[in-house]
Design an enzyme around this catalytic site. Structure first.
Site, PDB file in Angstrom:
ATOM      1  N   TYR A 136       0.846  -1.196   0.000  1.00  0.00           N
ATOM      2  CA  TYR A 136       0.000   0.000   0.000  1.00  0.00           C
ATOM      3  C   TYR A 136       0.887   1.255   0.000  1.00  0.00           C
ATOM      4  O   TYR A 136       1.702   1.455   0.917  1.00  0.00           O
ATOM      5  CB  TYR A 136      -0.944   0.035   1.221  1.00  0.00           C
ATOM      6  N   SER A 188      -4.848 -14.374   1.336  1.00  0.00           N
ATOM      7  CA  SER A 188      -5.791 -13.415   0.747  1.00  0.00           C
ATOM      8  C   SER A 188      -6.009 -13.792  -0.714  1.00  0.00           C
ATOM      9  O   SER A 188      -5.049 -13.864  -1.488  1.00  0.00           O
ATOM     10  CB  SER A 188      -5.253 -11.989   0.866  1.00  0.00           C
ATOM     11  N   GLN A 219      -8.489 -13.536   3.578  1.00  0.00           N
ATOM     12  CA  GLN A 219      -8.970 -12.155   3.400  1.00  0.00           C
ATOM     13  C   GLN A 219      -9.534 -12.042   1.982  1.00  0.00           C
ATOM     14  O   GLN A 219      -8.805 -11.765   1.033  1.00  0.00           O
ATOM     15  CB  GLN A 219      -7.850 -11.128   3.637  1.00  0.00           C
ATOM     16  N   SER A 262     -13.229  -4.508   0.921  1.00  0.00           N
ATOM     17  CA  SER A 262     -14.025  -3.708  -0.040  1.00  0.00           C
ATOM     18  C   SER A 262     -15.532  -3.900   0.138  1.00  0.00           C
ATOM     19  O   SER A 262     -16.262  -4.193  -0.813  1.00  0.00           O
ATOM     20  CB  SER A 262     -13.602  -4.009  -1.490  1.00  0.00           C
ATOM     21  N   LEU A 294     -17.829  -1.754   0.507  1.00  0.00           N
ATOM     22  CA  LEU A 294     -18.657  -0.789  -0.232  1.00  0.00           C
ATOM     23  C   LEU A 294     -18.306  -0.803  -1.726  1.00  0.00           C
ATOM     24  O   LEU A 294     -18.666   0.125  -2.453  1.00  0.00           O
ATOM     25  CB  LEU A 294     -18.474   0.628   0.331  1.00  0.00           C
ATOM     26  N   ARG A 352     -12.667   8.265  -4.577  1.00  0.00           N
ATOM     27  CA  ARG A 352     -11.591   7.342  -4.969  1.00  0.00           C
ATOM     28  C   ARG A 352     -11.450   7.251  -6.490  1.00  0.00           C
ATOM     29  O   ARG A 352     -10.335   7.255  -7.016  1.00  0.00           O
ATOM     30  CB  ARG A 352     -11.863   5.953  -4.383  1.00  0.00           C
ATOM     31  N   GLY A 396     -13.054   0.929   4.933  1.00  0.00           N
ATOM     32  CA  GLY A 396     -12.056   1.912   4.516  1.00  0.00           C
ATOM     33  C   GLY A 396     -12.709   3.274   4.550  1.00  0.00           C
ATOM     34  O   GLY A 396     -13.930   3.391   4.413  1.00  0.00           O
ATOM     35  N   GLN A 449     -16.723   9.623   7.512  1.00  0.00           N
ATOM     36  CA  GLN A 449     -17.103   8.304   6.981  1.00  0.00           C
ATOM     37  C   GLN A 449     -16.925   7.223   8.053  1.00  0.00           C
ATOM     38  O   GLN A 449     -17.725   6.290   8.142  1.00  0.00           O
ATOM     39  CB  GLN A 449     -16.251   7.969   5.752  1.00  0.00           C
ATOM     40  N   ASN A 509     -19.822   4.821   9.207  1.00  0.00           N
ATOM     41  CA  ASN A 509     -19.712   3.384   8.948  1.00  0.00           C
ATOM     42  C   ASN A 509     -19.786   2.547  10.219  1.00  0.00           C
ATOM     43  O   ASN A 509     -20.334   1.444  10.221  1.00  0.00           O
ATOM     44  CB  ASN A 509     -18.409   3.094   8.194  1.00  0.00           C
TER      45      ASN A 509
HETATM   46  N1  LIG Z   1      -6.491  -8.251   0.679  1.00  0.00           N
HETATM   47  C1  LIG Z   1      -6.726  -7.470  -0.352  1.00  0.00           C
HETATM   48  O1  LIG Z   1      -6.349  -7.782  -1.481  1.00  0.00           O
HETATM   49  C2  LIG Z   1      -7.437  -6.163  -0.145  1.00  0.00           C
HETATM   50  C3  LIG Z   1      -7.921  -5.444  -1.253  1.00  0.00           C
HETATM   51  C4  LIG Z   1      -8.598  -4.260  -1.008  1.00  0.00           C
HETATM   52  C5  LIG Z   1      -8.784  -3.803   0.285  1.00  0.00           C
HETATM   53  N2  LIG Z   1      -8.287  -4.518   1.346  1.00  0.00           N
HETATM   54  C6  LIG Z   1      -8.457  -4.052   2.740  1.00  0.00           C
HETATM   55  O2  LIG Z   1      -9.815  -3.730   2.987  1.00  0.00           O
HETATM   56  C7  LIG Z   1      -9.930  -2.360   3.377  1.00  0.00           C
HETATM   57  C8  LIG Z   1     -11.233  -1.800   2.902  1.00  0.00           C
HETATM   58  O3  LIG Z   1     -11.294  -1.892   1.468  1.00  0.00           O
HETATM   59  P1  LIG Z   1     -11.834  -0.671   0.634  1.00  0.00           P
HETATM   60  O4  LIG Z   1     -11.107   0.579   1.034  1.00  0.00           O
HETATM   61  O5  LIG Z   1     -11.847  -1.062  -0.786  1.00  0.00           O
HETATM   62  O6  LIG Z   1     -13.339  -0.594   1.240  1.00  0.00           O
HETATM   63  P2  LIG Z   1     -14.669   0.023   0.633  1.00  0.00           P
HETATM   64  O7  LIG Z   1     -15.583   0.163   1.792  1.00  0.00           O
HETATM   65  O8  LIG Z   1     -15.153  -0.779  -0.513  1.00  0.00           O
HETATM   66  O9  LIG Z   1     -14.241   1.465   0.070  1.00  0.00           O
HETATM   67  C9  LIG Z   1     -13.787   2.451   0.958  1.00  0.00           C
HETATM   68  C10 LIG Z   1     -13.856   3.815   0.273  1.00  0.00           C
HETATM   69  O10 LIG Z   1     -15.229   4.160   0.014  1.00  0.00           O
HETATM   70  C11 LIG Z   1     -15.444   5.526   0.348  1.00  0.00           C
HETATM   71  N3  LIG Z   1     -16.321   5.557   1.532  1.00  0.00           N
HETATM   72  C12 LIG Z   1     -16.186   4.864   2.698  1.00  0.00           C
HETATM   73  N4  LIG Z   1     -17.199   5.141   3.547  1.00  0.00           N
HETATM   74  C13 LIG Z   1     -17.996   6.004   2.896  1.00  0.00           C
HETATM   75  C14 LIG Z   1     -19.201   6.650   3.254  1.00  0.00           C
HETATM   76  N5  LIG Z   1     -19.765   6.430   4.439  1.00  0.00           N
HETATM   77  N6  LIG Z   1     -19.766   7.488   2.353  1.00  0.00           N
HETATM   78  C15 LIG Z   1     -19.202   7.720   1.154  1.00  0.00           C
HETATM   79  N7  LIG Z   1     -18.050   7.145   0.747  1.00  0.00           N
HETATM   80  C16 LIG Z   1     -17.446   6.275   1.611  1.00  0.00           C
HETATM   81  C17 LIG Z   1     -14.077   6.124   0.670  1.00  0.00           C
HETATM   82  O11 LIG Z   1     -13.452   6.545  -0.549  1.00  0.00           O
HETATM   83  P3  LIG Z   1     -13.532   8.062  -1.099  1.00  0.00           P
HETATM   84  O12 LIG Z   1     -14.051   8.946  -0.022  1.00  0.00           O
HETATM   85  O13 LIG Z   1     -12.152   8.396  -1.524  1.00  0.00           O
HETATM   86  O14 LIG Z   1     -14.465   7.980  -2.291  1.00  0.00           O
HETATM   87  C18 LIG Z   1     -13.326   4.904   1.177  1.00  0.00           C
HETATM   88  O15 LIG Z   1     -11.933   5.033   1.115  1.00  0.00           O
HETATM   89  C19 LIG Z   1      -8.672  -1.704   2.800  1.00  0.00           C
HETATM   90  O16 LIG Z   1      -8.298  -0.530   3.460  1.00  0.00           O
HETATM   91  C20 LIG Z   1      -7.646  -2.796   2.996  1.00  0.00           C
HETATM   92  O17 LIG Z   1      -7.199  -2.790   4.343  1.00  0.00           O
HETATM   93  C21 LIG Z   1      -7.632  -5.691   1.139  1.00  0.00           C
END
Ligand SMILES: NC(=O)c1ccc[n+]([C@@H]2O[C@H](COP(=O)([O-])OP(=O)(O)OC[C@H]3O[C@@H](n4cnc5c(N)ncnc54)[C@H](OP(=O)(O)O)[C@@H]3O)[C@@H](O)[C@H]2O)c1
Length: 326
Positions: free
Chosen positions: A54, A154, A180, A210, A212, A230, A286, A292, A296
């Site tokens: 990351y 993962s 994961q 992910s 959301l 994002r 995230g 947020q 959340n």
């Molecule tokens: N193992 C893997 O391969 C892998 C892959 C991906 C993620 N992960 C892990 O999973 C975590 C979460 O994944 P993700 O970040 O993709 O989660 P996500 O919940 O799908 O997306 C999070 C993004 O959505 C937006 N957001 C979040 N809450 C919101 C709300 N209440 N209202 C409006 N927009 C909102 C924000 O982006 P903006 O505000 O910038 O739009 C935030 O950064 C990561 O941080 C990481 O630790 C692991």
């Protein structure tokens, strides 16, 4: 906030956790990270997810600096990191789970995180060229040296996970305890089908990511790509087709009446849906800003409102009925 066992491991994780992919370093500096991690911790989150790759290691640096400022009791929280892609270009340094890379990887991560150990290390993807046995031994050794406490996988296939577990059992090594996988209303297949036997037969945990669908399920992309989202970030053009897909947007819109009925936001509803799966140990959330996080974390209060009838309503929007076979 409830705590759930990580599969059959002794450790418990908060059902909602917090990760730093995309956000830390790119959208959040140390100050913002402190603010968001505090909000999560105050909401009783005890698991913070990270990965070496990351922001090319900078996400670990930001989290490490934030943890230092926060000075929480080390035993009160869990931190993870992950290896596979690497952050250098050398032949043995990228897209690999070879023993040398994993051992050098953990040392670099601990330095950047300013920690003596991490609680969880993941093999971020399967490596088709390194024998699984070599990877299992390396993860075992890292744990034996006290640099990590548990390990997991993962986006491995069920067959690869079972192979790793069986190698570890054969040699009395530390077994992987959790997968994961991606899991959200749009992408549920693997967790709901392929991994079922791994949870049931081996008590494997799941830290899902992910929830959301990168923000799509929050409803923010209904009228195009907002500037501070994002999908508008440099280097994230690959998300455009996903967040502007008309069919997906129509499904998100169809969720709105259910969210209104439950008096919650779309994000809370989408997160609460993930929480309803009993095989999910924790949903890694995230956020790019603290508001947020506050929003959340309330998904925990929404989950009990998702009755079987409401879950059926949600399925009728998202599940594409497969054609009956002869
Ligand atoms: N193992 C893997 O391969 C892998 C892959 C991906 C993620 N992960 C892990 O999973 C975590 C979460 O994944 P993700 O970040 O993709 O989660 P996500 O919940 O799908 O997306 C999070 C993004 O959505 C937006 N957001 C979040 N809450 C919101 C709300 N209440 N209202 C409006 N927009 C909102 C924000 O982006 P903006 O505000 O910038 O739009 C935030 O950064 C990561 O941080 C990481 O630790 C692991």
């Amino acid at each position: 906030m409830e705590y759930r066992h990580l599969g059959k491991a002794g450790i418990q994780v908060s059902e909602l956790s917090f990760g730093s992919w995309v956000t830390f370093h790119n959208q959040a500096d140390v100050k913002a990270a402190v603010e968001m991690m505090s909000a999560a911790y105050e909401a009783c989150v005890n698991f913070f997810d990270n990965a070496e790759v990351y922001a090319d290691g900078k996400s670990e640096e930001v989290m490490g600096a934030a943890l230092k400022q926060l000075s929480w009791r080390r035993s009160s929280y869990l931190v993870s990191t992950k290896f596979y892609w690497g952050i250098q270009e050398g032949v043995n340094e990228k897209n690999t789970l070879n023993r040398k890379r994993l051992i050098e990887g953990i040392n670099g991560s601990l330095q950047r995180l300013q920690l003596e150990y991490v609680d969880l290390i993941y093999c971020h993807r399967p490596d088709k060229t390194t024998p699984i046995e070599e990877t299992v031994w390396a993860m075992h050794n890292i744990i034996e040296w006290g640099k990590a406490i548990y390990w997991g996988t993962s986006q491995w296939s069920a067959a690869e996970i079972v192979a790793a577990i069986e190698i570890a059992e054969r040699h009395h090594l530390h077994k992987p305890v959790t997968e994961q996988p991606i899991y959200n209303l749009f992408e549920r297949q693997r967790l709901s089908n392929e991994y079922l036997r791994v949870y049931k037969d081996y008590g494997y945990g799941t830290t899902t990511f992910s929830p959301l669908a990168s923000g799509l399920l929050s409803g923010k992309y209904g009228k195009g790509i907002p500037k501070n989202s994002r999908a508008a970030l440099e280097g994230y053009d690959w998300l455009h087709n996903h967040v502007t897909d008309k069919e997906k947007l129509a499904k998100v819109q169809a969720l709105e009446s259910i969210a209104t009925e439950l008096d919650c936001t779309l994000s809370q509803l989408a997160l609460a849906w993930c929480l309803k799966n009993p095989f999910v140990s924790t949903v890694i959330t995230g956020a790019s800003r603290v508001g947020q996080v506050h929003e959340n974390m309330k998904a925990s209060e929404v989950a009990p409102k998702l009755t079987p009838e409401i879950l059926e309503q949600i399925d009728s929007i998202f599940v594409v009925k497969e054609e009956e076979e002869d």
